[in-house]
Design a protein around this motif. Structure first.
Motif, PDB file in Angstrom:
ATOM      1  N   GLY A  24     -59.708   6.404 -23.048  1.00 30.74           N
ATOM      2  CA  GLY A  24     -59.058   7.492 -23.762  1.00 30.74           C
ATOM      3  C   GLY A  24     -57.781   7.017 -24.377  1.00 30.74           C
ATOM      4  N   CYS A  25     -57.227   7.838 -25.236  1.00 31.31           N
ATOM      5  CA  CYS A  25     -56.016   7.466 -25.958  1.00 31.31           C
ATOM      6  C   CYS A  25     -54.873   8.358 -25.532  1.00 31.31           C
ATOM      7  N   GLY A  26     -53.669   7.818 -25.574  1.00 35.37           N
ATOM      8  CA  GLY A  26     -52.482   8.583 -25.265  1.00 35.37           C
ATOM      9  C   GLY A  26     -52.496   9.033 -23.822  1.00 35.37           C
ATOM     10  N   TRP A  79     -51.509  -4.902 -12.918  1.00 37.88           N
ATOM     11  CA  TRP A  79     -50.351  -5.061 -13.802  1.00 37.88           C
ATOM     12  C   TRP A  79     -50.734  -5.727 -15.125  1.00 37.88           C
ATOM     13  N   GLU A  80     -51.737  -6.575 -15.114  1.00 35.20           N
ATOM     14  CA  GLU A  80     -52.222  -7.137 -16.370  1.00 35.20           C
ATOM     15  C   GLU A  80     -52.780  -6.028 -17.259  1.00 35.20           C
ATOM     16  N   LYS A  81     -53.567  -5.146 -16.672  1.00 38.09           N
ATOM     17  CA  LYS A  81     -54.139  -4.043 -17.440  1.00 38.09           C
ATOM     18  C   LYS A  81     -53.053  -3.066 -17.874  1.00 38.09           C
ATOM     19  N   PHE A  82     -52.116  -2.779 -16.970  1.00 31.19           N
ATOM     20  CA  PHE A  82     -51.048  -1.839 -17.302  1.00 31.19           C
ATOM     21  C   PHE A  82     -50.212  -2.360 -18.467  1.00 31.19           C
ATOM     22  N   ASN A  90     -50.772   3.442 -24.448  1.00 35.26           N
ATOM     23  CA  ASN A  90     -51.794   4.214 -23.754  1.00 35.26           C
ATOM     24  C   ASN A  90     -51.755   4.013 -22.240  1.00 35.26           C
ATOM     25  N   PRO A  91     -50.575   4.074 -21.624  1.00 30.19           N
ATOM     26  CA  PRO A  91     -50.529   3.910 -20.171  1.00 30.19           C
ATOM     27  C   PRO A  91     -51.111   5.130 -19.478  1.00 30.19           C
ATOM     28  N   PRO A  92     -51.538   5.000 -18.215  1.00 32.55           N
ATOM     29  CA  PRO A  92     -52.023   6.168 -17.477  1.00 32.55           C
ATOM     30  C   PRO A  92     -50.922   7.207 -17.322  1.00 32.55           C
TER      31      PRO A  92
END
Length: 422
Positions: A24-26, A79-82, A90-92
């Protein structure tokens, strides 16, 4: 070396539990009936994922108009994905966080200041154990809310220490500690420690005992002479055989050399004690941190916390989610000490550990607090995560004899300066 070791051992892919990565976005998404969806990410092991998903079921039952999509990784992968998500905007919406990363991502405008949500009554910052909420504060902003706290401790193989006829005690000095390590090696043939000199958070305690600290708000709180002394001392003890050979430590992975029987003690966070009982076949316990002056250990309460994205489209719902996760008593009973000693007083009172391991962890933290030695956590500047990784890696190379002490110190300070300037 404990962080890499623990998390490597504890890590598991989302596929193991059939948990799909979120997309998802945003921020979160909304639906025509007023239902919104928020994204929640964390790092940890399968058991943590199982527990968290049970708490999410409770939350969604109480707040049926808020749905939660989940994602979890190993520490490094998280942390790589974040970093990728944050760079792409687009962070969680809400995620597990630690003090090492607060200034870094606040500097980049990634973290939501939760103070307005507190003022609006959507998030309660009361009813926490003393001092823990301060861990999530940066420059007057509340960037994280603690879910659990822990402190550094010394885990020992009780059978080996008894066999050697030595016993740790409150107020013992570093000289006492090193004499004990030598006695253990001489009487049992097992090195006394698995590699204290490569643990950044332990070095921070040592520095704090001597009026300094690992970090200041914008850099390092010690000089090259300080680190030279620390690393040279550690390297000498490896060569003398009272500290486990780093080659053996590497061969033992993902197990700890303590639980593998190749060392008699290991410094780590108190709530990590559970791993040794599951990995090893001896009896393990918590011992006091050695001191410089016979009293001050330099210890403080660190904390895992929940933070939110400044880009979330649903700040109120995120705040209510965090509030539920840190205060609901049933959540506390489900999570136990998986992320440290429960930070909220309602959850702390709700969970009564039945097993001796968690009882000992609780006693250790309570005794440490009652001793009056706990201080305020050292500030972590932006770039602290990169510096911590450098300390671990370069200290490991030093122990393996790949680099001289003088070169290791230079390399560390050069890399640290670059990290702070990034």
């Amino acid at each position: 070396m404990e962080r890499r070791t623990i998390l490597k051992a504890a890590g598991a892919s989302a596929a193991v539990l059939g948990l799909g990565a979120t997309t998802g976005c945003g921020g979160g998404s909304g639906a025509g009936d007023g239902t919104v969806t928020i994204r929640y990410s964390w790092w940890g092991a399968e058991e943590r994922a199982k527990r968290i998903n049970r708490t999410i079921t409770l939350f969604e039952k109480k707040y049926p108009k808020i749905k939660v999509k989940t994602d979890f990784q190993t520490y490094q992968s998280f942390w790589e994905k974040f970093q990728t998500q944050a760079s792409g905007g687009n962070p969680p919406d809400v995620f597990q966080n630690a003090v090492t990363f607060l200034r870094k991502y606040d500097k980049r405008g990634i973290l939501l200041d939760l103070r307005p949500q507190v003022d609006a009554g959507h998030l309660n910052l009361d009813d926490f154990r003393a001092g823990v909420t301060e861990v999530g504060e940066v420059d007057g902003k509340q960037l994280g809310v603690p879910v659990g706290s822990n402190t550094m401790a010394l885990v020992i193989d009780k059978k080996l220490w008894r066999k050697a006829g030595v016993e740790p005690h409150a107020g013992w000095t570093w000289d006492d500690f090193f004499k004990a390590l030598k006695t253990i090696r001489d009487r049992t043939g097992v090195p006394g420690d698995t590699g204290y000199f490569g643990i950044m958070y332990l070095y921070d305690l040592y520095l704090r005992q001597n009026g300094k600290a690992f970090f200041t708000e914008d850099g390092l709180g010690f000089d090259r002479a300080d680190l030279t002394e620390w690393w040279q001392d550690g390297y000498n003890r490896v060569r003398a055989g009272i500290v486990t050979d780093p080659k053996v430590v590497a061969q033992d992975l993902p197990k700890s050399s303590l639980s593998a029987g190749h060392g008699a003690s290991e410094f780590t966070w108190d709530n990590f004690t559970v791993r040794y009982h599951s990995e090893g076949d001896s009896t393990y316990g918590l011992a006091p941190i050695p001191t410089t002056d016979g009293r001050h250990t330099g210890q403080y309460l660190a904390s895992l916390m929940l933070s939110a994205s400044a880009r979330t489209a649903h700040p109120e719902e995120v705040a209510r989610f965090i509030d539920f996760m840190v205060h609901d008593p049933e959540v506390g009973r489900i999570m136990g000490y998986d992320r440290g000693i429960l930070a909220g007083t309602e959850q702390y009172d709700a969970f009564k550990p039945a097993d001796e391991i968690n009882k000992e962890i609780a006693r250790y933290e309570a005794d440490t607090a009652e001793a009056g030695v706990l201080g305020t956590i050292t500030p972590h500047p932006s770039g602290a995560d990169t510096v911590e990784a450098a300390f671990l890696r370069i200290g490991g190379d030093l122990g393996l004899g790949k680099v001289k002490v003088s070169d290791a110190v230079k390399q560390f300070f050069d890399e640290s300066q670059a990290a702070f300037q990034a």
